[in-house]
Scaffold this active site. Structure first.
Site, PDB file in Angstrom:
ATOM      1  N   THR A 128     -20.625  15.194  55.734  1.00 36.50           N
ATOM      2  CA  THR A 128     -20.532  14.088  56.687  1.00 36.50           C
ATOM      3  C   THR A 128     -21.868  13.709  57.317  1.00 36.50           C
ATOM      4  OG1 THR A 128     -19.769  13.624  58.947  1.00 36.50           O
ATOM      5  CG2 THR A 128     -19.798  15.913  58.313  1.00 36.50           C
ATOM      6  N   GLU A 130     -22.239  13.390  60.301  1.00 35.68           N
ATOM      7  CA  GLU A 130     -22.353  14.176  61.538  1.00 35.68           C
ATOM      8  C   GLU A 130     -23.367  15.313  61.380  1.00 35.68           C
ATOM      9  OE1 GLU A 130     -20.763  14.340  64.822  1.00 35.68           O
ATOM     10  OE2 GLU A 130     -20.546  12.226  64.360  1.00 35.68           O
ATOM     11  N   TYR A 154     -17.653  20.413  65.244  1.00 34.15           N
ATOM     12  CA  TYR A 154     -17.277  19.839  63.939  1.00 34.15           C
ATOM     13  C   TYR A 154     -18.510  19.745  63.039  1.00 34.15           C
ATOM     14  CZ  TYR A 154     -16.164  16.187  60.502  1.00 34.15           C
ATOM     15  OH  TYR A 154     -16.011  15.468  59.339  1.00 34.15           O
TER      16      TYR A 154
HETATM   17  P1  NAP Z   1      -8.041  12.972  57.908  1.00 29.51           P
HETATM   18  O1  NAP Z   1      -7.329  11.670  57.677  1.00 29.51           O
HETATM   19  O2  NAP Z   1      -8.150  13.507  59.276  1.00 29.51           O
HETATM   20  O3  NAP Z   1      -7.333  14.074  56.977  1.00 29.51           O
HETATM   21  C1  NAP Z   1      -7.594  15.438  57.119  1.00 29.51           C
HETATM   22  C2  NAP Z   1      -6.672  16.190  56.195  1.00 29.51           C
HETATM   23  O4  NAP Z   1      -6.909  17.601  56.352  1.00 29.51           O
HETATM   24  C3  NAP Z   1      -5.175  15.977  56.474  1.00 29.51           C
HETATM   25  O5  NAP Z   1      -4.490  15.912  55.250  1.00 29.51           O
HETATM   26  C4  NAP Z   1      -4.806  17.235  57.229  1.00 29.51           C
HETATM   27  O6  NAP Z   1      -3.433  17.583  57.135  1.00 29.51           O
HETATM   28  C5  NAP Z   1      -5.660  18.252  56.475  1.00 29.51           C
HETATM   29  N1  NAP Z   1      -5.793  19.526  57.192  1.00 29.51           N
HETATM   30  C6  NAP Z   1      -6.074  19.721  58.518  1.00 29.51           C
HETATM   31  N2  NAP Z   1      -6.087  21.022  58.808  1.00 29.51           N
HETATM   32  C7  NAP Z   1      -5.768  21.678  57.652  1.00 29.51           C
HETATM   33  C8  NAP Z   1      -5.600  23.038  57.324  1.00 29.51           C
HETATM   34  N3  NAP Z   1      -5.724  24.000  58.228  1.00 29.51           N
HETATM   35  N4  NAP Z   1      -5.290  23.356  56.027  1.00 29.51           N
HETATM   36  C9  NAP Z   1      -5.143  22.370  55.106  1.00 29.51           C
HETATM   37  N5  NAP Z   1      -5.288  21.073  55.367  1.00 29.51           N
HETATM   38  C10 NAP Z   1      -5.591  20.717  56.623  1.00 29.51           C
HETATM   39  O7  NAP Z   1      -9.520  12.901  57.301  1.00 29.51           O
HETATM   40  P2  NAP Z   1     -10.175  11.795  56.331  1.00 29.51           P
HETATM   41  O8  NAP Z   1     -10.683  10.680  57.172  1.00 29.51           O
HETATM   42  O9  NAP Z   1      -9.268  11.554  55.198  1.00 29.51           O
HETATM   43  O10 NAP Z   1     -11.461  12.591  55.831  1.00 29.51           O
HETATM   44  C11 NAP Z   1     -11.393  13.452  54.695  1.00 29.51           C
HETATM   45  C12 NAP Z   1     -12.490  14.491  54.772  1.00 29.51           C
HETATM   46  O11 NAP Z   1     -13.752  13.850  54.814  1.00 29.51           O
HETATM   47  C13 NAP Z   1     -12.443  15.380  56.014  1.00 29.51           C
HETATM   48  O12 NAP Z   1     -12.907  16.652  55.627  1.00 29.51           O
HETATM   49  C14 NAP Z   1     -13.440  14.736  56.968  1.00 29.51           C
HETATM   50  O13 NAP Z   1     -13.957  15.702  57.853  1.00 29.51           O
HETATM   51  C15 NAP Z   1     -14.480  14.246  55.981  1.00 29.51           C
HETATM   52  N6  NAP Z   1     -15.224  13.049  56.390  1.00 29.51           N
HETATM   53  C16 NAP Z   1     -14.556  11.939  56.817  1.00 29.51           C
HETATM   54  C17 NAP Z   1     -15.264  10.790  57.125  1.00 29.51           C
HETATM   55  C18 NAP Z   1     -14.568   9.551  57.600  1.00 29.51           C
HETATM   56  O14 NAP Z   1     -15.239   8.691  58.198  1.00 29.51           O
HETATM   57  N7  NAP Z   1     -13.279   9.381  57.341  1.00 29.51           N
HETATM   58  C19 NAP Z   1     -16.682  10.789  57.003  1.00 29.51           C
HETATM   59  C20 NAP Z   1     -17.312  11.938  56.548  1.00 29.51           C
HETATM   60  C21 NAP Z   1     -16.574  13.065  56.226  1.00 29.51           C
HETATM   61  P3  NAP Z   1      -2.319  17.007  58.179  1.00 29.51           P
HETATM   62  O15 NAP Z   1      -1.907  15.673  57.633  1.00 29.51           O
HETATM   63  O16 NAP Z   1      -1.283  18.038  58.117  1.00 29.51           O
HETATM   64  O17 NAP Z   1      -2.995  16.882  59.507  1.00 29.51           O
HETATM   65  N1  GDD Z   2     -12.221   8.461  68.713  1.00 32.06           N
HETATM   66  C1  GDD Z   2     -12.730   7.656  69.658  1.00 32.06           C
HETATM   67  N2  GDD Z   2     -11.899   7.182  70.639  1.00 32.06           N
HETATM   68  N3  GDD Z   2     -14.055   7.369  69.636  1.00 32.06           N
HETATM   69  C2  GDD Z   2     -14.524   6.534  70.581  1.00 32.06           C
HETATM   70  C3  GDD Z   2     -13.711   5.997  71.583  1.00 32.06           C
HETATM   71  C4  GDD Z   2     -12.332   6.342  71.622  1.00 32.06           C
HETATM   72  O1  GDD Z   2     -11.568   5.925  72.481  1.00 32.06           O
HETATM   73  N4  GDD Z   2     -14.488   5.192  72.369  1.00 32.06           N
HETATM   74  C5  GDD Z   2     -15.717   5.224  71.877  1.00 32.06           C
HETATM   75  N5  GDD Z   2     -15.764   6.048  70.793  1.00 32.06           N
HETATM   76  C6  GDD Z   2     -16.972   6.360  70.028  1.00 32.06           C
HETATM   77  C7  GDD Z   2     -17.176   7.853  69.781  1.00 32.06           C
HETATM   78  O2  GDD Z   2     -17.752   8.460  70.932  1.00 32.06           O
HETATM   79  C8  GDD Z   2     -18.111   7.790  68.576  1.00 32.06           C
HETATM   80  O3  GDD Z   2     -19.430   7.595  69.003  1.00 32.06           O
HETATM   81  C9  GDD Z   2     -17.667   6.541  67.822  1.00 32.06           C
HETATM   82  O4  GDD Z   2     -16.840   5.809  68.731  1.00 32.06           O
HETATM   83  C10 GDD Z   2     -16.857   6.838  66.558  1.00 32.06           C
HETATM   84  O5  GDD Z   2     -15.852   7.775  66.912  1.00 32.06           O
HETATM   85  P1  GDD Z   2     -14.706   8.200  65.857  1.00 32.06           P
HETATM   86  O6  GDD Z   2     -14.017   7.001  65.336  1.00 32.06           O
HETATM   87  O7  GDD Z   2     -13.890   9.261  66.503  1.00 32.06           O
HETATM   88  O8  GDD Z   2     -15.545   8.773  64.628  1.00 32.06           O
HETATM   89  P2  GDD Z   2     -16.737   9.842  64.600  1.00 32.06           P
HETATM   90  O9  GDD Z   2     -17.977   9.091  64.203  1.00 32.06           O
HETATM   91  O10 GDD Z   2     -16.799  10.675  65.806  1.00 32.06           O
HETATM   92  O11 GDD Z   2     -16.270  10.797  63.414  1.00 32.06           O
HETATM   93  C11 GDD Z   2     -15.751  10.265  62.177  1.00 32.06           C
HETATM   94  O12 GDD Z   2     -16.810  10.007  61.284  1.00 32.06           O
HETATM   95  C12 GDD Z   2     -17.526  11.182  60.854  1.00 32.06           C
HETATM   96  C13 GDD Z   2     -18.639  10.699  59.930  1.00 32.06           C
HETATM   97  O13 GDD Z   2     -19.731  10.281  60.691  1.00 32.06           O
HETATM   98  C14 GDD Z   2     -14.749  11.261  61.625  1.00 32.06           C
HETATM   99  O14 GDD Z   2     -14.040  10.674  60.556  1.00 32.06           O
HETATM  100  C15 GDD Z   2     -15.437  12.520  61.120  1.00 32.06           C
HETATM  101  O15 GDD Z   2     -14.482  13.341  60.431  1.00 32.06           O
HETATM  102  C16 GDD Z   2     -16.548  12.101  60.155  1.00 32.06           C
HETATM  103  O16 GDD Z   2     -17.227  13.234  59.670  1.00 32.06           O
END
Ligand code: NAP
Ligand code: GDD
Length: 347
Positions: A128, A130, A154
């Site tokens: 990520t 992050e 995280y």
């Molecule tokens: P998500 O919608 O939050 O899905 C997370 C998945 O992990 C869900 O299926 C959840 O199951 C499962 N999980 C949670 N705890 C678990 C455990 N203990 N054992 C097995 N499975 C578990 O995440 P996403 O947005 O699809 O992202 C997919 C991956 O990419 C994650 O690893 C995330 O950290 C990473 N990532 C995401 C982004 C982004 O912007 N979306 C960016 C960079 C990296 P439940 O349905 O049961 O909760």
């Molecule tokens: N969730 C959330 N809720 N975020 C908020 C809010 C709110 O009400 N208001 C402002 N934000 C700001 C957060 O502080 C952050 O700076 C930004 O919006 C994005 O927040 P999220 O949508 O929660 O995403 P994230 O960037 O923290 O994390 C996601 O992206 C990562 C990749 O950069 C997640 O999907 C992570 O799993 C992923 O790794």
């Protein structure tokens, strides 16, 4: 020809559901690892359940035995480790659990692959943006060589997974890759992430809701892409002849406030912003009247915040030979149209 077999952890999540669809369309057999929960968490994959090549298995990233037996049972050609406690904000509240699942989960899979002697199985780790942490002096966008300074439990857990993936690649010759993905969203995005909070709220608003939306840091900038593009790239990473790490991003960055402005533009809502910091508010203009719609609530501030993320996807787009299909406007349209359709149905 023998069908390829894939194992996906996090199959019930946003990316897991899109990746499953993609792999099934390519004739794979897909094993999806689901964890035991007390509620129904399969909405995103319900439509795939009739497919005989789609098999759900119970397991948990915190439980080595379950992972080993699922890998033994499925003998996958490809493993996509998408499972995680993936909420950055919540990782401050449950840091130990986040480390256990988001950090050590990857190690457990890699150890099972090694123990079972699966030398040909390819492994994808969901890394990520992050990892990069705060804006660094003189750096406008992050690439594969940028310094990694995570700012949350995280991010630290993901840094462990990133490095252990590289270590197993180098030490044991495993085909293990990191996709360093910047934020990606879609109509299936989890409802507590900021873009989905916003699109759901605005969809309800134009259907007549009187609610107010409470948000945290409106100045934070993120590089937002579409999950459909990014899951296709996850697959492409494992189709290369050499294991490697790739940054996946759009190369553009937008603040939370401007994401809201973009949504309002699409919905033809006139919005104005007044005040600063915790006192900032947004109003909709209705002729001479202004209706309060957004307020800041400090409870959504994080103990540490990453203000700026922008990726440089040059290497990935070139080596993986890919052109992104969605820009921010397309993403906003896709999410809003889908939320409006959903709420209209339930009215
Ligand atoms: P998500 O919608 O939050 O899905 C997370 C998945 O992990 C869900 O299926 C959840 O199951 C499962 N999980 C949670 N705890 C678990 C455990 N203990 N054992 C097995 N499975 C578990 O995440 P996403 O947005 O699809 O992202 C997919 C991956 O990419 C994650 O690893 C995330 O950290 C990473 N990532 C995401 C982004 C982004 O912007 N979306 C960016 C960079 C990296 P439940 O349905 O049961 O909760
Ligand atoms: N969730 C959330 N809720 N975020 C908020 C809010 C709110 O009400 N208001 C402002 N934000 C700001 C957060 O502080 C952050 O700076 C930004 O919006 C994005 O927040 P999220 O949508 O929660 O995403 P994230 O960037 O923290 O994390 C996601 O992206 C990562 C990749 O950069 C997640 O999907 C992570 O799993 C992923 O790794």
């Amino acid at each position: 020809m023998k069908k390829k077999i894939a194992l996906i952890t996090g199959v019930t999540g946003q990316d897991g559901s899109y990746l499953s669809e993609l792999l099934l369309s390519k004739n794979y057999v897909v094993y999806g690892l689901c964890r035991r929960v007390s509620y129904f968490n399969r909405n995103r994959i319900e439509h795939l359940r009739g497919n005989k090549r789609f098999k759900l298995v119970y397991g948990d990233l915190s439980d080595y035995t379950s992972l080993e037996s699922i890998i033994k049972l499925s003998r996958p050609d490809e493993i996509y480790n998408l499972g995680a406690q993936s909420h950055v904000g919540h990782s401050f509240e449950i840091p130990e659990y986040t480390s256990e699942v988001t950090g050590l989960g990857s190690l457990r899979i890699l150890e099972a692959m090694r123990f079972l002697g699966l030398k040909k199985t390819k492994f994808y780790q969901a890394s990520t943006s992050e990892l990069f942490g705060e804006k660094q002096k003189g750096i406008n966008s992050f690439n594969e060589k940028s310094l990694m300074v995570p700012k949350s439990p995280y991010g630290v857990s993901k840094l462990y997974s990133y490095w252990i993936t590289k270590v197993y690649r180098e030490a044991y010759g495993l085909f293990a890759c990191n996709g360093i993905l910047f934020n990606h969203e879609s109509p299936r995005r989890g409802e507590t992430f900021v873009t989905r909070k916003i699109t759901m709220f605005l969809a309800k608003k134009i259907l007549g809701s009187k609610d107010i939306l409470y948000l945290g840091n409106l100045n934070a900038k993120r590089d937002w892409g579409h999950a459909k593009d990014y899951t296709e790239l996850q697959w492409k990473i494992l189709q290369q002849s050499r294991a490697d790490d790739y940054v996946i991003a759009t190369g553009k960055t937008t603040s939370v406030r401007d994401f809201i402005n973009e949504c309002c533009k699409y919905l033809k809502i006139k919005i104005i912003w007044q005040g600063k910091g915790v006192n900032e508010k947004a109003y909709i203009l209705n002729g001479k009247k202004k209706d309060l719609i957004i307020k800041v609530d400090k409870k959504y501030y994080r103990p540490l915040e990453i203000d700026y993320l922008r990726g440089n996807p040059q290497k990935a787009l070139k080596k993986l030979n890919y052109k992104l299909k969605y820009n921010l406007k397309d993403l906003v349209k896709d999410m809003l149209d889908s939320d409006i359709k959903r709420f209209k149905k339930s009215m």
